[in-house]
Design a protein around this motif. Structure first.
Motif, PDB file in Angstrom:
ATOM      1  N   UNK A  75       0.978  -1.140  -0.108  1.00  0.00           N
ATOM      2  CA  UNK A  75      -0.032   0.118   0.043  1.00  0.00           C
ATOM      3  C   UNK A  75       0.872   1.347  -0.092  1.00  0.00           C
ATOM      4  N   UNK A  76       2.007   1.134   0.565  1.00  0.00           N
ATOM      5  CA  UNK A  76       2.835   2.342   0.930  1.00  0.00           C
ATOM      6  C   UNK A  76       3.524   2.574  -0.533  1.00  0.00           C
ATOM      7  N   UNK A  77       3.926   1.528  -1.095  1.00  0.00           N
ATOM      8  CA  UNK A  77       5.070   1.662  -2.277  1.00  0.00           C
ATOM      9  C   UNK A  77       4.518   1.283  -3.615  1.00  0.00           C
ATOM     10  N   UNK A  78       3.212   0.809  -3.455  1.00  0.00           N
ATOM     11  CA  UNK A  78       2.543   0.323  -4.880  1.00  0.00           C
ATOM     12  C   UNK A  78       3.318  -0.686  -5.571  1.00  0.00           C
ATOM     13  N   UNK A  79       4.198  -1.568  -4.948  1.00  0.00           N
ATOM     14  CA  UNK A  79       4.927  -2.507  -5.533  1.00  0.00           C
ATOM     15  C   UNK A  79       4.011  -3.844  -5.220  1.00  0.00           C
ATOM     16  N   UNK A  80       4.578  -5.042  -5.772  1.00  0.00           N
ATOM     17  CA  UNK A  80       3.913  -6.105  -5.728  1.00  0.00           C
ATOM     18  C   UNK A  80       4.679  -6.726  -4.558  1.00  0.00           C
ATOM     19  N   UNK A  81       3.533  -7.948  -4.222  1.00  0.00           N
ATOM     20  CA  UNK A  81       4.213  -8.894  -3.051  1.00  0.00           C
ATOM     21  C   UNK A  81       5.390  -9.271  -3.259  1.00  0.00           C
ATOM     22  N   UNK A  82       5.675 -10.079  -4.663  1.00  0.00           N
ATOM     23  CA  UNK A  82       6.889 -10.655  -4.925  1.00  0.00           C
ATOM     24  C   UNK A  82       8.018  -9.407  -4.756  1.00  0.00           C
ATOM     25  N   UNK A  83       7.844  -8.444  -5.284  1.00  0.00           N
ATOM     26  CA  UNK A  83       9.108  -7.538  -5.005  1.00  0.00           C
ATOM     27  C   UNK A  83       9.211  -6.986  -3.543  1.00  0.00           C
ATOM     28  N   UNK A  84       8.247  -7.072  -2.928  1.00  0.00           N
ATOM     29  CA  UNK A  84       8.498  -6.734  -1.488  1.00  0.00           C
ATOM     30  C   UNK A  84       9.440  -7.850  -0.782  1.00  0.00           C
ATOM     31  N   UNK A  85       8.774  -8.922  -1.032  1.00  0.00           N
ATOM     32  CA  UNK A  85       9.347 -10.155  -0.188  1.00  0.00           C
ATOM     33  C   UNK A  85      10.793 -10.468  -0.623  1.00  0.00           C
ATOM     34  N   UNK A  86      11.144 -10.317  -1.963  1.00  0.00           N
ATOM     35  CA  UNK A  86      12.466 -10.600  -2.346  1.00  0.00           C
ATOM     36  C   UNK A  86      13.495  -9.520  -1.933  1.00  0.00           C
ATOM     37  N   UNK A  87      12.765  -7.987  -2.199  1.00  0.00           N
ATOM     38  CA  UNK A  87      13.635  -6.993  -1.857  1.00  0.00           C
ATOM     39  C   UNK A  87      13.891  -6.943  -0.281  1.00  0.00           C
ATOM     40  N   UNK A  88      13.035  -7.533   0.532  1.00  0.00           N
ATOM     41  CA  UNK A  88      13.101  -7.351   1.927  1.00  0.00           C
ATOM     42  C   UNK A  88      13.683  -8.645   2.658  1.00  0.00           C
ATOM     43  N   UNK A  89      13.719  -9.667   1.969  1.00  0.00           N
ATOM     44  CA  UNK A  89      14.215 -11.095   2.205  1.00  0.00           C
ATOM     45  C   UNK A  89      13.203 -11.442   3.416  1.00  0.00           C
ATOM     46  N   UNK A  90      11.907 -11.548   2.884  1.00  0.00           N
ATOM     47  CA  UNK A  90      10.860 -11.911   3.851  1.00  0.00           C
ATOM     48  C   UNK A  90      10.525 -13.389   3.720  1.00  0.00           C
ATOM     49  N   UNK A  91      11.258 -14.131   2.684  1.00  0.00           N
ATOM     50  CA  UNK A  91      10.744 -15.416   2.528  1.00  0.00           C
ATOM     51  C   UNK A  91      10.546 -16.247   3.712  1.00  0.00           C
ATOM     52  N   UNK A  92       9.565 -17.238   3.675  1.00  0.00           N
ATOM     53  CA  UNK A  92       9.849 -18.053   4.890  1.00  0.00           C
ATOM     54  C   UNK A  92      11.018 -18.926   4.856  1.00  0.00           C
ATOM     55  N   UNK A  93      11.395 -19.172   6.102  1.00  0.00           N
ATOM     56  CA  UNK A  93      12.627 -20.046   6.039  1.00  0.00           C
ATOM     57  C   UNK A  93      12.109 -21.255   6.480  1.00  0.00           C
ATOM     58  N   UNK A  94      12.459 -22.412   5.690  1.00  0.00           N
ATOM     59  CA  UNK A  94      11.891 -23.796   5.867  1.00  0.00           C
ATOM     60  C   UNK A  94      13.052 -24.821   6.032  1.00  0.00           C
ATOM     61  N   UNK A  95      14.258 -24.387   5.593  1.00  0.00           N
ATOM     62  CA  UNK A  95      15.329 -25.282   5.552  1.00  0.00           C
ATOM     63  C   UNK A  95      15.757 -25.612   6.915  1.00  0.00           C
ATOM     64  N   UNK A  96      16.006 -26.803   7.336  1.00  0.00           N
ATOM     65  CA  UNK A  96      16.400 -27.278   8.650  1.00  0.00           C
ATOM     66  C   UNK A  96      17.600 -26.999   9.019  1.00  0.00           C
ATOM     67  N   UNK A  97      18.566 -26.887   8.082  1.00  0.00           N
ATOM     68  CA  UNK A  97      19.997 -26.551   8.701  1.00  0.00           C
ATOM     69  C   UNK A  97      20.046 -25.071   9.034  1.00  0.00           C
TER      70      UNK A  97
END
Ligand SMILES: [Zn+2]
Length: 490
Positions: free
Chosen positions: A410-432
């Motif tokens: 809402x603040x930036x007009x960017x897409x969800x993918x752009x924000x998630x990638x740009x800010x490193x918000x991806x879910x962490x699933x790998x056990x290591x």
């Protein structure tokens, strides 16, 4: 003795036509004063008004949607009065032959812990008229905090003069301030769905006058009424009516008369105050407008209007329930505003995740930020919301991260993918990468771990919470739970 409140409402709606009611000037809010005028709307001598067909079509939509009888013969009249907002000294309106009458509007009422009930409110008449100009009373500019003083003159902006206005008069069948509030809400909803008015009280495209009287319960005769004018929000209408009902009831209880007058709502003091005594209708000296021929509304014209009628709210709700198999509650929320219903139907309504986003965090965020749905929709178009839903479905982000991502969208007009990638918000699933965090949490929470090992299995929730916090909300909660259980049980 018990008393009964009787309320009548008179709503004025500016129609959002391209041009004015009787001339070709543009109908637009917010232009420089007196830039949208011509000899017709300025009331110059020798001018001839011409009826705007689009305004009449819109008016007919309203009449039909309010279940009115449409008269095949209707005419315009001159309502004569002298006031500087009206250079002609008369307003073109409709007097004895409005184009629509005897209709009704169903309102929904909710009382605490009781099921929704419907009440039918009669509509006396709907007629067309032209709006007047607007008076501006300039003030002397002064230092902040000082009393403002008005200059000794007024200015008039005639851009609004001649804008098509629809007057909708209810029967005195509204019996409480809550019913009045529901009536206004239902009326506004229908008019917005008809796409004939913005219904924006702040811009004056919806204005409401109300009258209220009180009578002993069971009496047939109406009590003496007071009119309350110029109230600029639905909430204030309700507050003003609550106050006025109490004021009149107290007068009657003391055996004192209610005076027929026009009162104003004072928002600051939260009281109604007398304005001026009521003019009688004959003060206006109505007579038929000689420059306009009567209007004949034939079956063919009405058919054409019906064919172009947008879907009404109730019809749309029924259709949504059938077409998308969604619950009545979900439907009611998604259709509370036409803009929201349109948005949902352009995509999000079809997927469960996107629908839940709309019902949940979207509503939450627009309430928190106090923005209109339209503004949200401009910054987050439906395809962007669908994409956010997809990111959630694919478990690219944790569900609790959705609010943060939507806020940034809402603040930036960017897409969800752009924000998630740009800010490193991806879910962490790998056990290591999760294991070291989990081990750290186990080490620092010996007491909780002991509780868990001692049989208090619910203690694991608190540990999951700590891991989520340590991963800044990005850890996959399911994997965290599995790993935790494995490490603790060994
Ligand atoms: Zn004009």
């Amino acid at each position: 003795m018990d008393y009964e409140i009787v309320i009548g409402l008179e709503v004025h709606l500016q129609l959002k036509t391209d041009s004015k009611m009787f001339c070709g000037c543009r109908n637009k809010f917010g232009a420089e004063p007196n830039t949208l005028t011509c000899p017709v709307c300025l009331g110059m001598p020798g001018i001839l008004p011409v009826i705007n067909k689009q305004a009449f079509d819109y008016a007919l939509r309203a009449g039909l949607a309010l279940n009115c009888k449409i008269d095949s013969f209707t005419k315009f009249d001159r309502k004569n009065y002298f006031y500087p907002d009206l250079p002609k000294n008369y307003q073109i309106s409709q007097y004895d032959l409005p184009f629509a009458k005897d209709g009704w509007l169903d309102i929904k009422l909710t009382t605490d812990n009781k099921p929704l009930t419907t009440k039918r409110i009669g509509i006396t008449r709907v007629h067309l008229e032209e709006d007047t100009g607007k008076l501006i009373h300039p003030e002397v500019r002064q230092e902040a905090g000082a009393e403002k003083t008005q200059l000794g003159y007024s200015l008039v902006d005639l851009n609004r003069a001649g804008v098509p206005l629809l007057e909708i008069v209810s029967k005195p069948e509204i019996n409480s301030p809550e019913e009045a509030y529901a009536y206004l809400g239902a009326l506004k909803e229908i008019m917005q769905y008809l796409e004939i008015s913005d219904c924006d009280m702040e811009k004056g495209s919806l204005r409401c006058d109300t009258n209220l009287s009180v009578r002993p319960k069971g009496d047939k005769k109406l009590g003496t009424k007071a009119e309350i004018k110029n109230i600029n929000s639905f909430k204030f209408v309700k507050n003003a009516l609550v106050y006025e009902a109490k004021r009149q009831t107290e007068l009657l209880k003391k055996g004192e008369p209610v005076i027929q007058e026009t009162r104003l709502w004072d928002e600051k003091e939260e009281v109604t105050k007398p304005m001026r005594s009521k003019e009688e209708a004959h003060d206006y000296r109505y007579f038929p407008e000689p420059d306009l021929v009567p209007v004949i509304i034939d079956a063919k014209w009405l058919e054409e209007v019906k064919k172009n009628m947008p879907e009404l709210p109730e019809t749309r709700r029924k259709r949504l329930i059938n077409q998308y198999q969604i619950s009545e509650h979900e439907t009611n929320v998604l259709t509370q505003e036409k803009a929201m219903a349109d948005y949902a139907e352009s995509g999000p309504v079809r997927t469960k995740t996107a629908r839940n986003l709309m019902l949940g965090i979207v509503l939450q965020i627009i309430n928190e930020r106090k923005i209109e749905f339209g503004e949200f929709a401009r910054k987050v178009p439906p395809e962007n919301l669908l994409e956010l839903a997809e990111q959630l479905d694919k478990k690219i982000i944790v569900s609790t991260m959705a609010t943060t991502v939507l806020g940034k969208m809402l603040d930036s007009g960017k897409t969800a993918a752009e924000i998630i990638k740009g800010q490193g918000l991806e879910q962490v699933s790998d056990k290591s990468s999760l294991e070291p965090i989990i081990k750290e949490v186990i080490k620092n929470n010996a007491k909780i771990v002991a509780d868990y090992k001692g049989g208090k299995k619910t203690a694991i929730q608190s540990l999951i919470g700590q891991v989520m916090k340590a991963s800044r909300g990005k850890a996959n909660p399911q994997i965290v739970k599995e790993l935790l259980a494995k490490l603790l049980d060994n």
